[in-house]
Design a protein around this motif. Structure first.
Motif, PDB file in Angstrom:
ATOM      1  N   THR A 101       0.757  -1.159  -0.079  1.00  0.00           N
ATOM      2  CA  THR A 101       0.029   0.166  -0.124  1.00  0.00           C
ATOM      3  C   THR A 101       0.831   1.198   0.047  1.00  0.00           C
ATOM      4  O   THR A 101       1.867   1.272   0.298  1.00  0.00           O
ATOM      5  N   ASP A 102       0.235   2.374  -0.291  1.00  0.00           N
ATOM      6  CA  ASP A 102       0.979   3.591  -0.285  1.00  0.00           C
ATOM      7  C   ASP A 102       1.587   4.078   1.094  1.00  0.00           C
ATOM      8  O   ASP A 102       2.687   4.403   1.192  1.00  0.00           O
ATOM      9  N   GLU A 103       0.727   3.612   1.998  1.00  0.00           N
ATOM     10  CA  GLU A 103       1.155   3.758   3.387  1.00  0.00           C
ATOM     11  C   GLU A 103       2.520   3.137   3.611  1.00  0.00           C
ATOM     12  O   GLU A 103       3.404   3.538   4.653  1.00  0.00           O
ATOM     13  N   LEU A 163       8.075   2.120   9.528  1.00  0.00           N
ATOM     14  CA  LEU A 163       6.907   2.571  10.103  1.00  0.00           C
ATOM     15  C   LEU A 163       5.744   1.708   9.490  1.00  0.00           C
ATOM     16  O   LEU A 163       5.361   1.465   8.442  1.00  0.00           O
ATOM     17  N   PHE A 164       4.644   1.177  10.406  1.00  0.00           N
ATOM     18  CA  PHE A 164       3.953   0.095   9.791  1.00  0.00           C
ATOM     19  C   PHE A 164       2.663   0.585  10.361  1.00  0.00           C
ATOM     20  O   PHE A 164       2.337   0.619  11.500  1.00  0.00           O
ATOM     21  N   PRO A 165       1.542   0.869   9.418  1.00  0.00           N
ATOM     22  CA  PRO A 165       0.251   1.421   9.883  1.00  0.00           C
ATOM     23  C   PRO A 165      -0.749   0.488   9.994  1.00  0.00           C
ATOM     24  O   PRO A 165      -1.982   0.957  10.567  1.00  0.00           O
ATOM     25  N   HIS A 166      -0.889  -0.808   9.795  1.00  0.00           N
ATOM     26  CA  HIS A 166      -1.867  -1.876   9.829  1.00  0.00           C
ATOM     27  C   HIS A 166      -2.026  -2.095  11.443  1.00  0.00           C
ATOM     28  O   HIS A 166      -1.160  -2.034  12.340  1.00  0.00           O
ATOM     29  N   LYS A 167      -3.407  -2.394  11.882  1.00  0.00           N
ATOM     30  CA  LYS A 167      -3.769  -3.093  12.986  1.00  0.00           C
ATOM     31  C   LYS A 167      -3.501  -4.526  13.074  1.00  0.00           C
ATOM     32  O   LYS A 167      -3.860  -5.197  12.148  1.00  0.00           O
ATOM     33  N   PRO A 168      -2.914  -5.142  14.274  1.00  0.00           N
ATOM     34  CA  PRO A 168      -2.598  -6.405  14.403  1.00  0.00           C
ATOM     35  C   PRO A 168      -3.771  -7.394  14.738  1.00  0.00           C
ATOM     36  O   PRO A 168      -4.871  -6.823  15.281  1.00  0.00           O
ATOM     37  N   LYS A 169      -3.715  -8.657  14.766  1.00  0.00           N
ATOM     38  CA  LYS A 169      -4.739  -9.406  15.021  1.00  0.00           C
ATOM     39  C   LYS A 169      -4.743  -9.617  16.599  1.00  0.00           C
ATOM     40  O   LYS A 169      -5.699  -9.470  17.534  1.00  0.00           O
ATOM     41  N   SER A 170      -3.580  -9.626  17.113  1.00  0.00           N
ATOM     42  CA  SER A 170      -3.356  -9.810  18.565  1.00  0.00           C
ATOM     43  C   SER A 170      -2.303  -8.943  19.132  1.00  0.00           C
ATOM     44  O   SER A 170      -1.457  -8.898  18.203  1.00  0.00           O
ATOM     45  N   VAL A 171      -2.236  -8.435  20.464  1.00  0.00           N
ATOM     46  CA  VAL A 171      -1.296  -7.785  20.889  1.00  0.00           C
ATOM     47  C   VAL A 171      -0.605  -8.456  22.324  1.00  0.00           C
ATOM     48  O   VAL A 171      -1.557  -8.892  22.971  1.00  0.00           O
ATOM     49  N   ALA A 172       0.488  -8.349  22.475  1.00  0.00           N
ATOM     50  CA  ALA A 172       1.218  -8.980  23.437  1.00  0.00           C
ATOM     51  C   ALA A 172       2.478  -8.047  24.200  1.00  0.00           C
ATOM     52  O   ALA A 172       2.752  -7.500  23.263  1.00  0.00           O
ATOM     53  N   VAL A 173       2.864  -8.267  25.330  1.00  0.00           N
ATOM     54  CA  VAL A 173       3.852  -7.406  26.051  1.00  0.00           C
ATOM     55  C   VAL A 173       4.645  -8.533  26.511  1.00  0.00           C
ATOM     56  O   VAL A 173       4.275  -9.288  27.391  1.00  0.00           O
ATOM     57  N   ALA A 200      -2.785  -6.879   5.406  1.00  0.00           N
ATOM     58  CA  ALA A 200      -1.819  -6.722   6.710  1.00  0.00           C
ATOM     59  C   ALA A 200      -0.792  -7.593   6.514  1.00  0.00           C
ATOM     60  O   ALA A 200       0.502  -7.577   6.891  1.00  0.00           O
ATOM     61  N   TYR A 201      -1.286  -8.895   6.290  1.00  0.00           N
ATOM     62  CA  TYR A 201      -0.399  -9.812   6.452  1.00  0.00           C
ATOM     63  C   TYR A 201       0.851  -9.884   5.457  1.00  0.00           C
ATOM     64  O   TYR A 201       2.039 -10.061   5.580  1.00  0.00           O
ATOM     65  N   ARG A 202       0.272  -9.779   4.186  1.00  0.00           N
ATOM     66  CA  ARG A 202       1.272  -9.347   3.119  1.00  0.00           C
ATOM     67  C   ARG A 202       2.345  -8.327   3.254  1.00  0.00           C
ATOM     68  O   ARG A 202       3.497  -8.607   2.900  1.00  0.00           O
ATOM     69  N   ASP A 203       1.886  -7.265   3.812  1.00  0.00           N
ATOM     70  CA  ASP A 203       2.556  -6.033   4.121  1.00  0.00           C
ATOM     71  C   ASP A 203       3.743  -6.547   5.252  1.00  0.00           C
ATOM     72  O   ASP A 203       4.788  -5.852   5.108  1.00  0.00           O
ATOM     73  N   ALA A 204       3.157  -7.090   6.207  1.00  0.00           N
ATOM     74  CA  ALA A 204       4.070  -7.592   7.310  1.00  0.00           C
ATOM     75  C   ALA A 204       5.140  -8.376   6.812  1.00  0.00           C
ATOM     76  O   ALA A 204       6.290  -8.511   7.402  1.00  0.00           O
ATOM     77  N   ARG A 205       4.863  -9.479   5.764  1.00  0.00           N
ATOM     78  CA  ARG A 205       5.997 -10.363   5.333  1.00  0.00           C
ATOM     79  C   ARG A 205       7.108  -9.631   4.568  1.00  0.00           C
ATOM     80  O   ARG A 205       8.030  -9.933   4.576  1.00  0.00           O
TER      81      ARG A 205
END
Length: 539
Positions: free
Chosen positions: A46-48, A499-509, A487-492
């Motif tokens: 994506t452009d972002e 800088l990554f603009p997408h929202k994840p499926k799960s968040v952990a710390v 988002a999965y394609r851009d994450a790969r």
């Protein structure tokens, strides 16, 4: 259609094959249109994501600069050049081994973090576990127990067997030539990466007047002229305490052929000492650069004074760069906090906020990596057969003014167009037919995107990335193919530092980051619950 028309059509069998392929093409086209209708079009980036990408691949020194350096170091003794490089390497290794309190994965570092977070006392002695019993000693033999995480001092490359002590060098003629041949390509790659990111993040910014503290042979000047047009830079002032380094910078610039005017600036000035900050704002510089210089200063108090003076010289943007060691990252982080405490400025990169460094009280530190191609003289000075080099660095970009706020997009009166119209106008429309965002809009949104601070972990069916969020936390995000295909394609395709603009499926710390966050929060003492037996006794 053009591909099928080139097939033979002489016999009945050829025509049957042609009809079968046409039917197959039509079936595949229908399946593709159905998948697009159900799950949407998956773009090839994506452009972002393209705008937020920091990865630029391998960086090469400009050919005129390579030729000028080669002519400078060729007459020198190769043996002396190698010896001076080893002395520089000893100096860098001696200070690079310095680790701030609590950094690292060893037992001693973890113990220091527990003491800082929970107030635990340090153990005076180390105990051997029952599974690791001490062997029976021979007469005159002794066992030395070393705490895990405490790195011993490195051995000297010049005098093997001698332990190094933290020290810095004074750069004379020999050290200057060795630095020019061995260290310049790596530092140039890191500076070029940072300035290229700055030019993309702030499209309307072009420095006219630049101050370069710790200029060395003029490495930042070469990168500035490569990133921005030649007519943009009008005045350059380089500052370095070494007289031989300044003479080398002037020699390299004078040795560039006349045909390569793109690598020259008319008003160039080199001085040995940093002047006081000007009282008149008109005398400030559009951009101030300090690359790999803060770590060479002898004390933290001198660094604070220098950073304050550099900010006083800054009219618009300040760029601080140093090595990617834990101690250098600490210096960059403290300099950033010092400037932000003065007010009237904001952080452009790398953190997406103006909050404190989220890696405090954790074993991690904010740093990145850049690959550079080594010229032949660098391979000769380092006696290396590899022609690539990965340099890790820490940096901070700060700019005067209020932090840009994100306003909602105005409602567009232009509706989505057909796919054929979007394909004919790719500069204006996305492949889905929607209108593209402007560069100014992407630059504004980029201030609110998290940054990837570690190399992404790309597994089968999912991608795990560690990001520094706008809220000032470090989180571990997971992207799966079933959650969001785009988002999965851009994450790969994402890289360390993007800088990554997408929202994840799960968040952990991660545990050490969670403990650090709890330590930063004010502790509220909870009232102990009163038992029934105690209540009856009180009655």
């Amino acid at each position: 259609t053009d591909r099928l028309s080139r097939l033979p059509q002489d016999t009945e069998d050829d025509m049957q094959v042609l009809r079968s392929l046409e039917s197959l093409d039509e079936c595949v086209r229908d399946l593709y249109e159905e998948s697009v209708r159900v799950s949407g079009t998956i773009l090839r980036g994506t452009d972002e994501v393209r705008f937020g990408r920091k990865y630029i691949g391998m960086v090469n020194l400009p050919l005129p600069i390579v030729a000028a350096i080669d002519r400078y170091v060729t007459p020198l003794s190769k043996r002396t050049l190698r010896h001076d490089y080893l002395r520089i390497a000893d100096s860098l290794r001696s200070t690079g081994q310095l680790t701030p309190r609590g950094k690292g994965k060893g037992r001693a570092a973890a113990q220091q973090r527990r003491q800082d977070i929970y107030g635990e006392e340090e153990d005076d002695a180390l105990e051997l576990s029952s599974s690791r019993r001490a062997p029976k000693l021979l007469p005159g033999e002794r066992v030395e127990v070393i705490a895990t995480g405490v790195r011993p001092a490195p051995d000297s490359l010049v005098h093997p067997g001698t332990l190094l002590k933290p020290h810095t060098l004074e750069y004379g003629r020999g050290e200057t030539a060795a630095y020019l041949a061995a260290c310049t390509p790596g530092t140039y790659g890191a500076i070029y990466n940072i300035l290229a990111e700055l030019s993309q993040r702030i499209p309307d910014f072009t420095p006219r007047n630049v101050l370069d503290f710790g200029s060395g042979p003029g490495t930042a000047l070469w990168a500035i002229q490569e990133v921005w047009p030649t007519e943009g830079l009008e005045k350059y002032q380089g500052i370095d305490v070494s007289e031989d380094m300044l003479l080398c910078a002037e020699s390299i610039l004078a040795d560039i052929p006349v045909s390569d005017e793109g690598h020259r600036v008319r008003d160039i000035k080199f001085t040995r000492y940093l002047p006081p900050a000007p009282s008149d704002p008109k005398e400030r510089h559009d951009m101030v650069v300090s690359a790999f210089a803060l770590g060479e200063l002898p004390s933290d108090s001198m660094r604070k004074t220098t950073v304050e003076t550099l900010w006083g010289h800054t009219a618009d943007t300040l760029v601080l760069v140093d090595r990617g060691t834990p101690d250098s990252a600490r210096m960059i982080s403290e300099a950033r906090d010092q400037i932000l405490a003065l007010g009237g400025c904001f952080t452009v990169a790398p953190l997406p906020n103006d909050l404190p460094d989220p890696t405090i009280l954790t074993p991690a530190w904010i740093h990145f990596s850049q690959r550079t191609q080594r010229p032949s003289f660098t391979m000769l000075a380092k006696q290396s057969k590899s022609n690539v080099e990965d340099l890790r660095y820490s940096y901070a970009i700060l700019r005067r003014g209020p932090r840009p706020s994100l306003s909602p997009l105005p409602e567009s009166t232009e509706e989505a167009v057909s796919l054929s119209v979007a394909e004919a106008n790719p500069e204006k429309y996305l492949p889905t037919g929607e209108l593209r965002k402007t560069t100014q809009r992407l630059a504004l949104e980029a201030y609110h995107w998290p940054r990837i601070i570690l190399p992404p972990m790309k597994r089968k069916g999912h991608v795990v990335i560690d990001v520094s969020t706008v809220a000032g936390k470090v989180e571990r995000w997971t992207f799966t193919k079933t959650h969001d295909k785009q988002a999965y394609r851009d994450a790969r395709k994402a890289s360390w530092g993007d800088l990554f603009p997408h929202k994840p499926k799960s968040v952990a710390v991660r545990p050490h980051f969670a403990a650090a966050e709890q330590a930063k929060e004010p502790q509220v003492k909870k009232n102990r619950k009163v038992r029934r037996s105690e209540a009856r006794l009180s009655e």
